[in-house]
Design a protein around this motif. Structure first.
Motif, PDB file in Angstrom:
ATOM      1  N   LEU A  56       0.844  -1.191   0.000  1.00 43.79           N
ATOM      2  CA  LEU A  56       0.000   0.000   0.000  1.00 43.79           C
ATOM      3  C   LEU A  56       0.882   1.244   0.000  1.00 43.79           C
ATOM      4  O   LEU A  56       1.892   1.288   0.703  1.00 43.79           O
ATOM      5  N   VAL A  57       0.499   2.230  -0.794  1.00 42.76           N
ATOM      6  CA  VAL A  57       1.223   3.499  -0.808  1.00 42.76           C
ATOM      7  C   VAL A  57       0.409   4.527  -0.027  1.00 42.76           C
ATOM      8  O   VAL A  57      -0.720   4.854  -0.399  1.00 42.76           O
ATOM      9  N   ALA A  58       0.978   4.991   1.082  1.00 45.56           N
ATOM     10  CA  ALA A  58       0.336   6.038   1.886  1.00 45.56           C
ATOM     11  C   ALA A  58       0.840   7.383   1.378  1.00 45.56           C
ATOM     12  O   ALA A  58       2.010   7.729   1.552  1.00 45.56           O
ATOM     13  N   PHE A  59      -0.045   8.120   0.746  1.00 46.22           N
ATOM     14  CA  PHE A  59       0.319   9.341   0.029  1.00 46.22           C
ATOM     15  C   PHE A  59      -0.562  10.483   0.519  1.00 46.22           C
ATOM     16  O   PHE A  59      -1.788  10.422   0.395  1.00 46.22           O
ATOM     17  N   ASN A  60       0.045  11.495   1.105  1.00 46.96           N
ATOM     18  CA  ASN A  60      -0.710  12.609   1.672  1.00 46.96           C
ATOM     19  C   ASN A  60      -0.500  13.877   0.854  1.00 46.96           C
ATOM     20  O   ASN A  60       0.621  14.179   0.441  1.00 46.96           O
ATOM     21  N   GLU A  70      -0.224   0.209  -9.270  1.00 49.50           N
ATOM     22  CA  GLU A  70      -0.028  -0.113 -10.679  1.00 49.50           C
ATOM     23  C   GLU A  70      -1.265   0.258 -11.497  1.00 49.50           C
ATOM     24  O   GLU A  70      -1.165   0.571 -12.681  1.00 49.50           O
ATOM     25  N   LYS A  71      -2.425   0.227 -10.863  1.00 45.56           N
ATOM     26  CA  LYS A  71      -3.666   0.548 -11.568  1.00 45.56           C
ATOM     27  C   LYS A  71      -4.057   2.010 -11.413  1.00 45.56           C
ATOM     28  O   LYS A  71      -4.725   2.574 -12.288  1.00 45.56           O
ATOM     29  N   ASN A  72      -3.669   2.627 -10.313  1.00 46.56           N
ATOM     30  CA  ASN A  72      -3.872   4.067 -10.147  1.00 46.56           C
ATOM     31  C   ASN A  72      -2.637   4.661  -9.482  1.00 46.56           C
ATOM     32  O   ASN A  72      -2.507   4.643  -8.255  1.00 46.56           O
ATOM     33  N   PRO A  73      -1.712   5.174 -10.286  1.00 42.52           N
ATOM     34  CA  PRO A  73      -0.426   5.652  -9.778  1.00 42.52           C
ATOM     35  C   PRO A  73      -0.530   6.970  -9.013  1.00 42.52           C
ATOM     36  O   PRO A  73      -1.548   7.665  -9.057  1.00 42.52           O
ATOM     37  N   LEU A  74       0.558   7.316  -8.344  1.00 38.30           N
ATOM     38  CA  LEU A  74       0.598   8.521  -7.518  1.00 38.30           C
ATOM     39  C   LEU A  74       0.265   9.774  -8.313  1.00 38.30           C
ATOM     40  O   LEU A  74      -0.484  10.636  -7.845  1.00 38.30           O
ATOM     41  N   TYR A  75       0.835   9.897  -9.508  1.00 36.48           N
ATOM     42  CA  TYR A  75       0.635  11.136 -10.261  1.00 36.48           C
ATOM     43  C   TYR A  75      -0.831  11.355 -10.612  1.00 36.48           C
ATOM     44  O   TYR A  75      -1.319  12.491 -10.628  1.00 36.48           O
ATOM     45  N   ARG A  76      -1.556  10.279 -10.863  1.00 41.65           N
ATOM     46  CA  ARG A  76      -2.974  10.420 -11.210  1.00 41.65           C
ATOM     47  C   ARG A  76      -3.776  10.891 -10.002  1.00 41.65           C
ATOM     48  O   ARG A  76      -4.660  11.746 -10.112  1.00 41.65           O
ATOM     49  N   VAL A  77      -3.444  10.336  -8.844  1.00 42.95           N
ATOM     50  CA  VAL A  77      -4.108  10.758  -7.612  1.00 42.95           C
ATOM     51  C   VAL A  77      -3.800  12.222  -7.319  1.00 42.95           C
ATOM     52  O   VAL A  77      -4.696  13.016  -7.010  1.00 42.95           O
ATOM     53  N   LEU A  78      -2.531  12.607  -7.436  1.00 42.15           N
ATOM     54  CA  LEU A  78      -2.137  13.988  -7.165  1.00 42.15           C
ATOM     55  C   LEU A  78      -2.841  14.960  -8.100  1.00 42.15           C
ATOM     56  O   LEU A  78      -3.353  16.001  -7.662  1.00 42.15           O
ATOM     57  N   GLU A  79      -2.876  14.645  -9.372  1.00 38.40           N
ATOM     58  CA  GLU A  79      -3.491  15.567 -10.325  1.00 38.40           C
ATOM     59  C   GLU A  79      -4.995  15.682 -10.116  1.00 38.40           C
ATOM     60  O   GLU A  79      -5.577  16.753 -10.321  1.00 38.40           O
ATOM     61  N   LEU A  80      -5.624  14.599  -9.675  1.00 45.42           N
ATOM     62  CA  LEU A  80      -7.057  14.679  -9.388  1.00 45.42           C
ATOM     63  C   LEU A  80      -7.306  15.543  -8.157  1.00 45.42           C
ATOM     64  O   LEU A  80      -8.235  16.363  -8.139  1.00 45.42           O
ATOM     65  N   VAL A  81      -6.478  15.384  -7.130  1.00 46.31           N
ATOM     66  CA  VAL A  81      -6.602  16.245  -5.948  1.00 46.31           C
ATOM     67  C   VAL A  81      -6.366  17.696  -6.337  1.00 46.31           C
ATOM     68  O   VAL A  81      -7.107  18.600  -5.923  1.00 46.31           O
ATOM     69  N   ARG A  82      -5.343  17.941  -7.150  1.00 44.84           N
ATOM     70  CA  ARG A  82      -5.032  19.308  -7.577  1.00 44.84           C
ATOM     71  C   ARG A  82      -6.206  19.928  -8.345  1.00 44.84           C
ATOM     72  O   ARG A  82      -6.560  21.091  -8.144  1.00 44.84           O
ATOM     73  N   MET A  83      -6.812  19.131  -9.218  1.00 43.95           N
ATOM     74  CA  MET A  83      -7.947  19.628 -10.002  1.00 43.95           C
ATOM     75  C   MET A  83      -9.132  19.959  -9.099  1.00 43.95           C
ATOM     76  O   MET A  83      -9.762  21.018  -9.239  1.00 43.95           O
ATOM     77  N   GLU A  84      -9.424  19.055  -8.156  1.00 43.79           N
ATOM     78  CA  GLU A  84     -10.546  19.299  -7.250  1.00 43.79           C
ATOM     79  C   GLU A  84     -10.269  20.507  -6.357  1.00 43.79           C
ATOM     80  O   GLU A  84     -11.165  21.314  -6.090  1.00 43.79           O
ATOM     81  N   ALA A  85      -9.027  20.647  -5.893  1.00 41.79           N
ATOM     82  CA  ALA A  85      -8.675  21.778  -5.027  1.00 41.79           C
ATOM     83  C   ALA A  85      -8.791  23.103  -5.766  1.00 41.79           C
ATOM     84  O   ALA A  85      -9.148  24.133  -5.171  1.00 41.79           O
ATOM     85  N   SER A  86      -8.498  23.084  -7.062  1.00 42.12           N
ATOM     86  CA  SER A  86      -8.557  24.326  -7.843  1.00 42.12           C
ATOM     87  C   SER A  86      -9.975  24.874  -7.916  1.00 42.12           C
ATOM     88  O   SER A  86     -10.171  26.084  -8.072  1.00 42.12           O
ATOM     89  N   ARG A  87     -10.955  24.006  -7.787  1.00 42.34           N
ATOM     90  CA  ARG A  87     -12.346  24.459  -7.784  1.00 42.34           C
ATOM     91  C   ARG A  87     -12.636  25.351  -6.587  1.00 42.34           C
ATOM     92  O   ARG A  87     -13.543  26.188  -6.617  1.00 42.34           O
ATOM     93  N   TRP A  88     -11.858  25.152  -5.519  1.00 40.87           N
ATOM     94  CA  TRP A  88     -12.020  25.942  -4.300  1.00 40.87           C
ATOM     95  C   TRP A  88     -11.010  27.094  -4.242  1.00 40.87           C
ATOM     96  O   TRP A  88     -10.982  27.847  -3.266  1.00 40.87           O
ATOM     97  N   GLY A  89     -10.174  27.201  -5.266  1.00 36.39           N
ATOM     98  CA  GLY A  89      -9.131  28.216  -5.245  1.00 36.39           C
ATOM     99  C   GLY A  89      -8.037  27.912  -4.240  1.00 36.39           C
ATOM    100  O   GLY A  89      -7.398  28.823  -3.699  1.00 36.39           O
ATOM    101  N   VAL A  90      -7.814  26.620  -3.996  1.00 33.29           N
ATOM    102  CA  VAL A  90      -6.856  26.188  -2.972  1.00 33.29           C
ATOM    103  C   VAL A  90      -5.663  25.507  -3.643  1.00 33.29           C
ATOM    104  O   VAL A  90      -5.841  24.621  -4.482  1.00 33.29           O
ATOM    105  N   PRO A  91      -4.428  25.884  -3.281  1.00 33.58           N
ATOM    106  CA  PRO A  91      -3.254  25.253  -3.888  1.00 33.58           C
ATOM    107  C   PRO A  91      -2.804  24.000  -3.136  1.00 33.58           C
ATOM    108  O   PRO A  91      -3.076  23.841  -1.944  1.00 33.58           O
TER     109      PRO A  91
END
Length: 262
Positions: free
Chosen positions: A140-144, A195-216
């Motif tokens: 498991l990858v624990a990614f915050n 392998e099925k959902n890598p770190l970069y995909r998770v990060l970019e999805l969080v970044r996209m969702e955060a941008s909706r709130w104007g949060v970096p």
């Protein structure tokens, strides 16, 4: 803020089990769950012990090791044990969040419910150590992901939207936590199959969702150890290197030549 320690051990199963028993003894002597607090969910002083196959060990063997460790833990310390993931004995206990529901405080009463009985031991928590969850699973990858806002509702909403149970990414679990010392909030993510959902995909999805709130996104954290392949995936993605292969990384190539490819 988490008030939590993650330790990773690798080695011979018998040696690992002996070290874990000694580690448990130290944890139980130092931590009183009646006065413990922290941002991360937990049900015991030794909260969760997952066994993961690395080399020359199968998942089936890890299940056997997990169950043996659970029995030894209860016999020595009388701390009740729940089995999860591949070691689970009940379908509803396969997911860790189901076992942790209500956390230590809620489990004090809930453990008397037949549906919440432990797999090993009596249906009551240890008076100071609580209970322990033991299992066998993939790495498991624990990614915050830490966000530049103190608004916890934003982290919780983003966590809900990206996790599989909320309609988000498969193999991804997430919760929103407050980091009071930093004045930020965190989307705490467990990637159960990188392998099925890598770190970069998770990060970019969080970044996209955060941008909706104007949060970096301020920073990210990797909690504990991760496979080299998890880092390799994201490095290849962000560097946009065409056809990058693990054997082009000298350390990985040397490990492969030595027969120790991670």
């Amino acid at each position: 803020d988490h008030n939590r320690l993650v330790i990773s051990l690798a080695g011979d199963p018998d040696a690992i089990m002996d070290h874990l028993i000694r580690s448990a003894e130290a944890a139980f002597s130092l931590i009183d769950m009646n006065v413990h607090s922290g941002a991360h969910p937990r049900i015991g002083a030794l909260d969760v012990v997952p066994f993961t196959p690395l080399k020359d060990v199968s998942m089936e063997e890890c299940v056997q090791i997990a169950r043996e460790f659970g029995r030894r833990l209860y016999e020595k310390f009388k701390v009740p044990v729940y089995y999860y993931e591949e070691a689970a004995t009940r379908p509803e206990m396969k997911n860790l969040e189901n076992i942790r529901k209500g956390q230590y405080e809620g489990l004090k009463k809930a453990i008397s419910d037949p549906d919440r009985h432990p797999d090993v031991g009596e249906a009551k928590l240890h008076p100071t150590a609580g209970a322990t969850v033991v299992g066998a699973r993939k790495f498991l990858v624990a990614f915050n992901v830490n966000l530049g806002t103190p608004r916890i509702e934003i982290a919780k909403e983003i966590a809900r939207s990206i996790r599989f149970s909320g309609g988000g990414l498969a193999h991804v679990k997430a919760i929103g936590l407050a980091l009071e010392e930093k004045g930020m909030v965190q989307v705490s993510v467990n990637i159960v199959d990188h392998e099925k959902n890598p770190l970069y995909r998770v990060l970019e999805l969080v970044r996209m969702e955060a941008s909706r709130w104007g949060v970096p996104v301020v920073e990210t954290e990797i909690y504990g150890m991760v496979p080299a392949s998890a880092i390799f995936q994201s490095a290849a993605h962000y560097l946009q290197v065409a056809d990058l292969e693990p054997e082009q990384i000298i350390e990985l190539k040397l490990l492969d030549m030595a027969g120790d490819q991670p």
